[in-house]
Design an enzyme around this catalytic site. Structure first.
Site, PDB file in Angstrom:
ATOM      1  N   SER A 138      53.062  24.918  -9.791  1.00 36.57           N
ATOM      2  CA  SER A 138      51.869  25.312  -9.059  1.00 36.57           C
ATOM      3  C   SER A 138      52.097  25.032  -7.577  1.00 36.57           C
ATOM      4  O   SER A 138      52.951  24.226  -7.205  1.00 36.57           O
ATOM      5  CB  SER A 138      50.657  24.506  -9.549  1.00 36.57           C
ATOM      6  OG  SER A 138      49.537  24.686  -8.707  1.00 36.57           O
ATOM      7  N   TYR A 151      45.918  17.462 -12.587  1.00 37.22           N
ATOM      8  CA  TYR A 151      46.608  18.741 -12.393  1.00 37.22           C
ATOM      9  C   TYR A 151      47.687  18.584 -11.326  1.00 37.22           C
ATOM     10  O   TYR A 151      48.831  19.013 -11.505  1.00 37.22           O
ATOM     11  CB  TYR A 151      45.605  19.825 -12.006  1.00 37.22           C
ATOM     12  CG  TYR A 151      46.185  21.216 -12.006  1.00 37.22           C
ATOM     13  CD1 TYR A 151      46.247  21.961 -13.176  1.00 37.22           C
ATOM     14  CD2 TYR A 151      46.684  21.784 -10.838  1.00 37.22           C
ATOM     15  CE1 TYR A 151      46.792  23.239 -13.183  1.00 37.22           C
ATOM     16  CE2 TYR A 151      47.228  23.056 -10.836  1.00 37.22           C
ATOM     17  CZ  TYR A 151      47.279  23.780 -12.012  1.00 37.22           C
ATOM     18  OH  TYR A 151      47.824  25.043 -12.015  1.00 37.22           O
TER      19      TYR A 151
END
Length: 250
Positions: A138, A151
């Protein structure tokens, strides 16, 4: 999708088996479609029986699997007779709840530990085919968002796992790379792009002036698993339209 697939030889992955973990929607599903469109036999996993029941995709077989269940993952992987491509695309983000320890650890389990489980369990199959692993990282592997601590931590960990596996297994012919999506329109990012101000703010910082789509990630995955990338391993390819290099102060 067809324009992307026409970039590649139509039988590029003919006779090969691609396993896409976390592929009943979003990024994983479109990547699975990409490999199937170039001739691969694709197995796609997901945790939702309801989503699987509603899917009927040519060249793709769907199987229900909880990536947090280590025993189930090992049994599933042991049943695979051939694997040429492993795409680790399962992922979740749970917002402010991630500041709770239980939610934090569960998010890490889905986003990072599952990638380890599949990669380790399928090592022998991938060594036999001199195959490729692509882990989904990401932009938050590089940037910080205090709203999603687990995350951020998990996606940063994906880079370390990718590099370690690339060096551990490179001499066996296994290439291990990662893709770092930016802001792509998925269910996970809907709370942002569904608001005009949120969509505009991301588009303004992004060099290409728009949000990404899930299809924007397909070409990168196909390329990294193709012979054209035969000397590429241990990298993270950012597919973010230039968001990370944008000026946040504008």
């Amino acid at each position: 999708m067809q324009e992307i697939l026409h970039t590649f030889r139509p039988d590029l992955f003919s006779g090969r088996h691609a396993l896409v973990v976390g592929a009943t929607s979003g990024i994983g599903l479109d990547i699975a479609r990409g490999f199937a469109g170039l001739g691969a036999r694709v197995t796609a996993t997901g945790s939702s029986a309801g989503k699987i029941a509603g899917l009927d995709e040519e060249g793709i077989s769907f199987e229900r699997l909880d990536v947090r269940d280590a025993d189930a993952v090992r049994a599933f992987c042991a049943a695979q007779t051939r694997v040429d491509v492993l795409i680790n695309a399962a992922g979740v983000a749970r917002g402010e709840e991630e500041w709770q320890e239980e939610v934090f650890l569960d998010t890490i389990d889905v986003n990072l530990n599952a990638q380890m489980r599949f990669s380790f369990a399928l090592h022998d199959r991938l060594a036999e085919t001199r195959g490729s692993i692509v882990n989904i990282a990401s932009m938050l592997s590089f940037l910080a968002d205090p709203g999603v601590p687990a995350y951020c931590a998990s996606k940063t960990g994906v880079l370390g796992l990718t590099r370690a596996c690339a060096h551990r297994w490179g001499r066996e012919g296994i290439r291990v790379n990662a893709i770092a999506p930016g802001y792509h329109k998925t269910d996970m990012t809907k709370p942002i792009w569904s608001r005009p101000k949120g969509e505009a703010a991301i588009s303004k910082r992004t060099a290409l002036g728009r949000w990404g789509t899930t299809e924007d990630l397909v070409g990168a995955a196909l390329y990294l698993c193709s012979p054209a990338a035969a000397y590429i391993t241990g990298i993270c390819l950012e597919v973010d339209g230039g968001f990370a290099t944008g000026n946040p102060l504008e």
